[in-house]
Design an enzyme around this catalytic site. Structure first.
Site, PDB file in Angstrom:
ATOM      1  N   GLY A  46       3.039   5.159  -4.321  1.00 44.35           N
ATOM      2  CA  GLY A  46       2.762   6.093  -5.502  1.00 44.35           C
ATOM      3  C   GLY A  46       4.273   6.654  -5.972  1.00 44.35           C
ATOM      4  N   THR A  47       5.173   6.709  -5.190  1.00 44.85           N
ATOM      5  CA  THR A  47       6.475   7.197  -5.478  1.00 44.85           C
ATOM      6  C   THR A  47       7.101   6.220  -6.587  1.00 44.85           C
ATOM      7  OG1 THR A  47       6.903   8.400  -3.684  1.00 44.85           O
ATOM      8  CG2 THR A  47       8.840   7.858  -4.816  1.00 44.85           C
TER       9      THR A  47
ATOM     10  N   GLN B 263      -3.244  13.467  -6.267  1.00 47.09           N
ATOM     11  CA  GLN B 263      -3.949  14.407  -5.271  1.00 47.09           C
ATOM     12  C   GLN B 263      -5.546  14.326  -5.791  1.00 47.09           C
ATOM     13  OE1 GLN B 263      -3.456  15.800  -2.561  1.00 47.09           O
ATOM     14  NE2 GLN B 263      -1.236  15.124  -2.598  1.00 47.09           N
TER      15      GLN B 263
ATOM     16  N   SER C 237      -1.420   7.108  -5.780  1.00 48.16           N
ATOM     17  CA  SER C 237      -0.858   6.592  -4.389  1.00 48.16           C
ATOM     18  C   SER C 237      -2.327   6.325  -3.721  1.00 48.16           C
ATOM     19  CB  SER C 237       0.081   7.567  -3.722  1.00 48.16           C
ATOM     20  OG  SER C 237       0.450   7.036  -2.606  1.00 48.16           O
ATOM     21  N   ALA C 238      -2.592   5.240  -2.687  1.00 47.22           N
ATOM     22  CA  ALA C 238      -3.653   4.935  -2.141  1.00 47.22           C
ATOM     23  C   ALA C 238      -3.949   5.686  -0.904  1.00 47.22           C
ATOM     24  CB  ALA C 238      -3.474   3.542  -1.755  1.00 47.22           C
ATOM     25  N   HIS C 239      -2.887   6.030  -0.181  1.00 51.17           N
ATOM     26  CA  HIS C 239      -2.862   6.840   1.053  1.00 51.17           C
ATOM     27  C   HIS C 239      -3.355   8.435   0.922  1.00 51.17           C
ATOM     28  CE1 HIS C 239       1.131   8.265   0.254  1.00 51.17           C
ATOM     29  NE2 HIS C 239       0.972   9.119   0.952  1.00 51.17           N
TER      30      HIS C 239
ATOM     31  N   CYS D  70      11.442  27.597   6.916  1.00 54.29           N
ATOM     32  CA  CYS D  70      11.633  27.203   8.412  1.00 54.29           C
ATOM     33  C   CYS D  70      11.124  25.913   8.766  1.00 54.29           C
ATOM     34  CB  CYS D  70      10.618  28.315   9.392  1.00 54.29           C
ATOM     35  SG  CYS D  70      10.997  30.026   8.836  1.00 54.29           S
TER      36      CYS D  70
END
Length: 465
Positions: free
Chosen positions: A69-70, A177, A194-196, A320
């Site tokens: 996807g990136t 998303q 993005s498939a994942h 953090c």
């Protein structure tokens, strides 16, 4: 382990696993070859492309598969900007885009382009008027996510697409998303996903470029995937990705209602169960399975570790938990509390009992973390000190101390501050710029502002009562 981090990566869908195993036997050959095994691979790839296009709502020849996807985002942004370079060198993005978009924008700026970031409301949503105001005669491309990856807020894509269309500017939508829940509405021009994120295997993305959109693929020329995604196609993974997309779409209507009820349960009950919590993101216009909240006086990294010990996998936008020691750019853009941030994103099939167990465990975990940090009693009202003729100015030196210690030290001294008195909190932690104003809002005190200090920054808080 209850896995509550589907926004990062959804578990592999059973249908994807079955499709992947089957395609390993039939889809290993080069689909560009004319012999039997090549033709079999080509048939699988073409069928996957047709099915993916149907799910997206585009033509099959407008869609290509990418290695991630990136990569789809980077390719889409760079290609659209290059294709419209004669129009100008101006790019519009929202302030809460995924890092892949922001990194593309940074690369574009480094090459001499200009970028406008559209701000968001406190809910994390952009305003279509914000995009309208950002448009210029030299705007080559606008980018907007369909839904935010950290807080789940859905964006007004259709309205922004109409604003861009009227100005003749293409809109690229990052649909990573939301695509598993349904097609993206509106007249967008480019789309990446993005498939994942929907239960497919990692290493598969898709990029859609509508016919008529000027696009110039960057990098060395390649004959595969219309020249937009060079390299040998991972056909088994592509087949599994599309099979899982179709499978989750078939379950989406029913699961959307069920998961929305579970996340609404978390949104409503966490503030009642845990003192000093801010639930962030739009309460209505949001992804079905995502809910995010932040806890005062809590170290986000410790909180995530403790929840992991209790059997819950969640994520966080707290500074953090980041190697950069800066809060999430999404929370920063929204202007909300960042310390003790927890993102719960439920995968398909999440059991109601797991959510109930999470709600039962969370109060004790937060209380334990606060106790270890020496935090003041949560939500304990400070005794009203009498007003002074000349209110005292108290200095809290929190230099060199990271979240949430500066806010804890502020809370500890505040009961002794007279009404009208001011506290100057010295801090060199970037998170303080968000968390001290958020503490003031939650406590009903006045955040005066910030001013330079010899080291770090001085944050001024005035006691109202």
């Amino acid at each position: 382990m209850a896995y509550f981090d589907a926004a990062s990566a959804a578990p592999l869908h059973p249908v994807a696993r079955q499709a992947l195993l089957a395609a390993l036997d039939d889809g290993w050959a080069d689909p560009a070859r004319l012999y039997r095994e090549g033709r079999k691979a080509r048939l699988l790839l073409d069928a996957a492309r047709e099915a993916a296009a149907e799910a997206v709502g585009c033509r099959a020849d407008e869609l290509v598969f990418t290695p991630s996807g990136t990569r789809a985002v980077h390719t889409g942004v760079a290609g659209a900007l290059a294709g419209r370079r004669r129009v100008g060198r101006h790019l519009i993005v929202s302030a809460v885009e995924h890092s892949s978009v922001l990194h593309s924008a940074e690369a574009f700026e480094a090459e001499g382009g200009s970028v406008t970031q559209v701000p968001v409301h406190r809910t994390g949503a952009v305003s279509p008027s914000g995009y309208a105001a950002a448009l210029r005669a030299d705007t080559a491309l606008a980018v907007l996510q369909s839904a935010n990856h950290e807080v789940g807020t859905a964006q007004p894509v259709a309205e922004v697409a109409e604003v861009c269309r009227a100005a003749g500017v293409p809109l690229l939508v990052d649909a990573a998303q939301s695509l598993g829940w349904g097609p993206v509405e509106g007249g967008w021009s480019l789309l990446a996903a993005s498939a994942h994120k929907w239960g497919g295997p990692s290493g598969v993305g898709l990029l859609v470029v509508r016919k008529g959109v000027r696009f110039a693929a960057q990098g060395p020329a390649d004959e595969r995937e219309s020249g937009r995604a060079p390299g040998f196609e991972n056909i088994p993974a592509v087949v599994a990705a599309v099979a899982s997309l179709r499978a989750v779409r078939a379950e989406a209507a029913q699961e959307s209602v069920r998961l929305r009820e579970l996340t609404e349960r978390i949104r409503a009950r966490v503030p009642r169960l845990v003192p000093d919590v801010e639930v962030v993101g739009d309460p209505e216009h949001r992804l079905p399975g995502t809910v995010t909240f932040s806890c005062l006086y809590v170290d986000g990294e410790t909180l995530l570790h403790e929840l992991d010990r209790e059997g819950f996998a969640v994520s966080s936008g707290s500074s953090c938990t980041s190697s950069t020691l800066t809060p999430s750019h999404v929370l920063k853009a929204m202007g909300v509390l960042s310390e003790g941030n927890v993102r719960v994103s439920l995968p398909l099939g999440t059991a109601e009992e797991d959510v109930e167990r999470f709600l039962a465990v969370l109060p004790g975990v937060v209380a334990g973390v606060r106790d270890k940090l020496g935090a003041p009693a949560a939500a304990a009202p400070a005794a009203a000190a009498p007003a002074a003729a000349e209110p005292a100015a108290l200095v809290v030196d929190a230099l060199g101390k990271r979240c949430p210690i500066p806010v804890i030290e502020l809370a500890k001294v505040f009961p002794g501050v007279p009404v009208g008195g001011t506290v100057r909190v010295l801090s060199d932690d970037e998170a303080a710029r968000l968390d001290i104003p958020a503490w003031c809002e939650m406590r009903g005190q006045e955040y005066v502002g910030e001013e330079p200090a010899d080291r770090g920054t001085a944050y001024l808080v005035r006691r109202l009562g």
